[in-house]
Design a protein around this motif. Structure first.
Motif, PDB file in Angstrom:
ATOM      1  N   ARG A  13      -3.047  -6.141   3.041  1.00  0.00           N
ATOM      2  CA  ARG A  13      -2.978  -6.730   1.707  1.00  0.00           C
ATOM      3  C   ARG A  13      -2.042  -5.929   0.806  1.00  0.00           C
ATOM      4  O   ARG A  13      -1.777  -4.768   1.045  1.00  0.00           O
ATOM      5  CB  ARG A  13      -4.363  -6.741   1.054  1.00  0.00           C
ATOM      6  CG  ARG A  13      -5.395  -7.592   1.754  1.00  0.00           C
ATOM      7  CD  ARG A  13      -6.704  -7.572   0.982  1.00  0.00           C
ATOM      8  NE  ARG A  13      -7.758  -8.291   1.704  1.00  0.00           N
ATOM      9  CZ  ARG A  13      -9.007  -8.405   1.271  1.00  0.00           C
ATOM     10  NH1 ARG A  13      -9.355  -7.843   0.117  1.00  0.00           N
ATOM     11  NH2 ARG A  13      -9.902  -9.071   1.982  1.00  0.00           N
ATOM     12  N   MET A  14      -1.605  -6.583  -0.253  1.00  0.00           N
ATOM     13  CA  MET A  14      -0.952  -5.861  -1.333  1.00  0.00           C
ATOM     14  C   MET A  14      -1.986  -4.959  -2.006  1.00  0.00           C
ATOM     15  O   MET A  14      -3.175  -5.279  -2.031  1.00  0.00           O
ATOM     16  CB  MET A  14      -0.394  -6.827  -2.380  1.00  0.00           C
ATOM     17  CG  MET A  14       0.733  -7.715  -1.910  1.00  0.00           C
ATOM     18  SD  MET A  14       1.292  -8.786  -3.277  1.00  0.00           S
ATOM     19  CE  MET A  14       2.592  -9.713  -2.457  1.00  0.00           C
ATOM     20  N   THR A  15      -1.532  -3.850  -2.573  1.00  0.00           N
ATOM     21  CA  THR A  15      -2.407  -3.065  -3.423  1.00  0.00           C
ATOM     22  C   THR A  15      -2.718  -3.868  -4.679  1.00  0.00           C
ATOM     23  O   THR A  15      -2.037  -4.855  -4.998  1.00  0.00           O
ATOM     24  CB  THR A  15      -1.752  -1.735  -3.819  1.00  0.00           C
ATOM     25  OG1 THR A  15      -0.618  -2.013  -4.660  1.00  0.00           O
ATOM     26  CG2 THR A  15      -1.293  -0.950  -2.593  1.00  0.00           C
ATOM     27  N   ASP A  16      -3.720  -3.452  -5.420  1.00  0.00           N
ATOM     28  CA  ASP A  16      -4.045  -4.154  -6.659  1.00  0.00           C
ATOM     29  C   ASP A  16      -2.853  -4.149  -7.615  1.00  0.00           C
ATOM     30  O   ASP A  16      -2.578  -5.155  -8.294  1.00  0.00           O
ATOM     31  CB  ASP A  16      -5.259  -3.509  -7.334  1.00  0.00           C
ATOM     32  CG  ASP A  16      -6.568  -3.879  -6.637  1.00  0.00           C
ATOM     33  OD1 ASP A  16      -6.531  -4.743  -5.738  1.00  0.00           O
ATOM     34  OD2 ASP A  16      -7.605  -3.298  -6.989  1.00  0.00           O
ATOM     35  N   GLN A  37       0.374  -3.967  -6.845  1.00  0.00           N
ATOM     36  CA  GLN A  37       1.396  -4.884  -6.338  1.00  0.00           C
ATOM     37  C   GLN A  37       0.984  -6.337  -6.562  1.00  0.00           C
ATOM     38  O   GLN A  37       1.818  -7.186  -6.897  1.00  0.00           O
ATOM     39  CB  GLN A  37       1.632  -4.615  -4.854  1.00  0.00           C
ATOM     40  CG  GLN A  37       2.306  -3.295  -4.566  1.00  0.00           C
ATOM     41  CD  GLN A  37       2.205  -2.887  -3.110  1.00  0.00           C
ATOM     42  OE1 GLN A  37       1.398  -3.423  -2.337  1.00  0.00           O
ATOM     43  NE2 GLN A  37       3.035  -1.920  -2.708  1.00  0.00           N
ATOM     44  N   GLU A  59      10.612  -1.947   1.446  1.00  0.00           N
ATOM     45  CA  GLU A  59       9.451  -2.338   0.655  1.00  0.00           C
ATOM     46  C   GLU A  59       9.591  -3.769   0.141  1.00  0.00           C
ATOM     47  O   GLU A  59       8.626  -4.544   0.166  1.00  0.00           O
ATOM     48  CB  GLU A  59       9.243  -1.368  -0.509  1.00  0.00           C
ATOM     49  CG  GLU A  59       8.012  -1.636  -1.342  1.00  0.00           C
ATOM     50  CD  GLU A  59       6.692  -1.392  -0.615  1.00  0.00           C
ATOM     51  OE1 GLU A  59       5.647  -1.490  -1.260  1.00  0.00           O
ATOM     52  OE2 GLU A  59       6.711  -1.127   0.616  1.00  0.00           O
TER      53      GLU A  59
END
Length: 422
Positions: free
Chosen positions: A228-231, A233, A90
């Motif tokens: 994309r990154m999650t919100d 992250q 990760e």
């Protein structure tokens, strides 16, 4: 009879903040030292480097003992940890997503393109000192310079700085590696993390709706091959970049100014040879680093090192500043030598030529290229434009935090401010 505190406990004591280096020398006599709280403090260069590259050492707070994980909390409640507090795979994915918009190979000119703005910003700050006979290098240069830069890079409105300055001070103030931060300090830090989280939720939404050329806009609208990154992250990455993007650079610029004023011959030489600033900053990173230790690592397995077994589940503290002054690693380590990292004179080809100022391994400092450039720019201009600078107080008052070690103020008397060059 009361037992005397351990060497590491003395290092954490504010009374020794101004000069912890004799204590580091004492600490290195036991390269891996068990502490009363069950943690293991590692202080010698080779052992630190080995553990920085050892996959059995975790940065994930879930692998720490509960009391240590709570004391080292940095992220906002309800959000995932920032990528420096995760492990592969990760960590590697999140770091790649962030790096796509920060440096090579996808954005190779992001930092270099900032050079004109860096010069304009530092010139303006030093121009503002004109007419003063005494300046505070921290409040008037070393803090506002990297804050302005990171705001520009991220797309954070510069006028919001007073708000996040209070939040950052509260968050950083609670990072006490001894676990001794008062309950009120921890409460203020938790409130600051929550307020900062709400601030960034609104800011990210604004950038997503009207993207600009800034880093937050790029991260919020990224459609690269890994998605994309999650919100969540994205928010913790924004936290990380804002805090780490200026806190450590403030220390590096201030420690550098203090070191130059204590070595006037080097200061005078820098005025004559501004190109030497590149390897001078590398020596500063070794000699007076902005981060003194990494206090929140965990052993995922029993690890045998330097004749000691660190048991699985133990907290591990890596004392970077001690390792960089390890005489087994570098000659005459307590001498400030601005030519130590000059490749034209010595050639840097061995492990022993490196410092730990930016850590190492997979968590090597993400913002190192920008921090180097900011410090090179600031020290060059300060050395050239401050006329006859001298310390008002030595040692200066230091910040409470033993991890991010640097002067809280640095009062310097001057005979004037030289004009900016064309």
């Amino acid at each position: 009879m009361t037992a005397s505190p351990s060497v590491f406990a003395q290092i954490l004591d504010y009374a020794n903040r101004a000069d912890p280096y004799p204590l580091y020398a004492e600490l290195r006599k036991t390269p891996v030292a068990l502490q009363e709280d069950g943690s293991y403090v590692v202080s010698t260069y080779r052992e630190i480097v080995d553990l920085l590259h050892d996959p059995r050492i975790s940065s994930d707070p879930h692998n720490l003992p509960p009391e240590a994980a709570a004391a080292g909390a940095e992220d906002a409640p309800g959000l995932p940890p920032s990528f420096i507090r995760t492990d592969p795979p990760e960590h590697d994915r999140l770091r790649r997503l962030a790096m796509r918009h920060f440096g090579p190979p996808h954005t190779p000119d992001r930092i270099d393109a900032m050079v004109p703005d860096l010069r304009r910003t530092i010139t303006g700050l030093i121009d503002g000192l004109t007419g003063q006979s005494e300046v505070d290098v921290v409040d008037q240069v070393a803090y506002p310079f990297p804050v302005t830069v990171i705001c520009q890079l991220l797309g954070v409105p510069r006028e919001d700085e007073p708000r996040f300055h209070v939040w950052v001070e509260a968050i950083v103030g609670a990072l006490d590696p001894s676990g001794g931060a008062a309950e009120e300090v921890q409460r203020k830090a938790a409130a600051a993390r929550q307020q900062m989280g709400l601030y960034f939720v609104r800011l990210v939404d604004a950038h997503r709706g009207a993207p600009g050329a800034d880093l937050l806009s790029a991260l919020a609208t990224d459609d690269g091959p890994e998605g994309r990154m999650t919100d969540g992250q994205l928010l913790t990455t924004a936290f990380l970049l804002l805090i780490a993007g200026h806190e450590t650079t403030v220390n590096l610029i201030t420690n550098g100014t203090l070191t130059l004023l204590r070595h006037p011959a080097v200061l005078e030489r820098l005025r004559r040879e501004p190109e030497m600033v590149i390897h001078l900053v590398e020596e500063l990173l070794r000699y007076e680093p902005p981060v003194h230790f990494i206090p929140w690592r965990a052993a995922l397995d029993d690890i045998e090192i330097a004749g000691t077994t660190i048991p699985r589940g133990s907290r591990v503290v890596l004392v970077l500043a001690s390792g960089s002054r390890d005489p087994a690693h570098v000659r005459d380590p307590d001498r400030f030598d601005p030519d130590r990292f000059d490749p034209d004179r010595f050639g840097l080809t061995r492990d022993t030529d490196q410092h730990l100022g930016f850590g190492g391994g997979i968590h090597y400092c993400f913002g190192a290229p920008l921090a180097r450039l900011e410090t090179q720019t600031a020290l060059t201009e300060l050395s050239r434009r401050l006329v006859n600078p001298r310390l008002v107080v030595d040692p200066p008052p230091y910040r409470q935090n033993p991890v991010l070690r640097g002067p809280r103020h640095l009062q310097v008397a001057v005979d004037g401010i030289a004009p900016a060059s064309s």
